[in-house]
Design an enzyme around this catalytic site. Structure first.
Site, PDB file in Angstrom:
ATOM      1  CE  LYS A 278     -45.622  26.357  40.857  1.00  0.00           C
ATOM      2  NZ  LYS A 278     -46.033  25.169  41.926  1.00  0.00           N
TER       3      LYS A 278
ATOM      4  CG  ASP B 175     -46.238  24.979  45.529  1.00  0.00           C
ATOM      5  OD1 ASP B 175     -47.457  25.153  45.795  1.00  0.00           O
ATOM      6  OD2 ASP B 175     -45.470  25.178  44.632  1.00  0.00           O
TER       7      ASP B 175
END
Ligand code: ATR
Length: 279
Positions: free
Chosen positions: A66, A102
């Protein structure tokens, strides 16, 4: 097959995103396919080149890529820049755009239960990567945050990051305290509970008006959530955040509204099948 999507990470076998997205394409009759690829850190750059060469329209990014993927992208959305992490990439006119769903996915997963964010108090347990995305998204909703972490320096760093964005945040001891009495939303973001272990401190004294969320998906009800439930709190597991980060990735790629119910049912089906998930 007109469009191709994927998720890259390692390990990747546990990823439920293919089921969720493919069920969504089917529900809306979209000619697309979503695959998962195991990509080791040493092969990340080659994998990204490969996905571009093969004509993928976008892909999700999971651990451990990420943050490292950022240097391989052309542009970041404000959400990705703020979180310092990317979980969704879209190819737009040949450019690789990094996004992060997210944090806002978490917000979407609690909004029906919380009924409004502004001015309410959230306590976050943990200050790692997952906490950061959630904290910044909650601060943007004008919640007042209190961050508790075993390593206090990391909580202070996160508080500073929130304050730089104009949010309200303080940090405190990773321990029970007066905060238990006045918290609207309590979010457990640490890895404690992944293997069935109990939480280091008790929630005794917590207001039963608190919505308590553990972002862990499996086990479905961590020991932490069990205790919150025993204290009379409403509880949510991590499957809602998982669903809505996928829903938002879908909408970033394809526009319009994702078929949330079809994606929810696919996710639930897989969770029940793989994890003896009940409910
Ligand atoms: P993620 O990206 O999943 O958030 P991470 O960045 O490694 O993972 O963060 C893990 C979080 O769990 C951190 O807040 C960590 O606390 P420290 O910063 O003190 O390491 C927390 N954590 C992990 N194990 C813990 C434990 N046994 N007790 C308390 N906190 C723990």
């Amino acid at each position: 097959m007109e469009k191709h999507y994927a998720v890259i990470g390692t390990p990747i076998d546990h990823s439920l995103s293919p089921w969720m997205h493919n069920a969504g394409y089917k529900a809306l009759g979209i000619d697309a396919e979503y695959q998962r690829f195991n990509v080791e850190p040493s092969h990340l750059a080659e994998a990204v080149e490969g996905l571009c060469s093969l004509g993928f329209s976008g892909w999700n990014v999971t651990l451990p890529h990420k943050e490292p993927i950022i240097s391989l992208l052309d542009a970041l959305t404000p959400e990705a820049r703020r979180a310092g992490a990317v979980n969704t990439v879209k190819i737009l006119d040949g450019q690789r755009i990094g996004h992060n769903t997210d944090g806002v996915g978490f917000v979407r997963s609690v909004q029906d239960d919380l009924k409004g964010f502004k001015g309410k108090k959230a306590v976050l347990l943990g200050a790692g990567g997952a906490a950061k995305g959630i904290a910044l998204a909650l601060a943007e909703q004008e919640m007042e945050l209190h961050i508790l972490n075993r390593t206090p320096e990391k909580a202070s760093e996160l508080v500073q990051a929130i304050q730089r964005e104009g949010g309200i945040a303080t940090s405190g001891l990773f321990a029970p305290g007066k905060w238990l009495e006045g918290v609207d939303l309590l979010v457990q973001t640490t890895s404690v509970g992944l293997h069935g272990e109990s939480f280091p401190f008790s929630l005794k004294g917590i207001s039963d008006q608190t919505l308590v969320v553990d972002i862990i998906v499996n086990p479905r009800e961590t020991v932490f959530l069990q205790e919150a439930r025993k204290q009379g709190c409403r509880t949510l597991d991590g499957s809602g955040m998982l669903l809505f980060q996928g829903v938002l990735a879908w909408e970033f790629w394809l526009g319009g509204q994702a078929p949330v119910e079809a994606m929810r049912q696919a996710l639930k089906g897989q969770l029940m099948q793989r994890m003896f998930y009940k409910g």
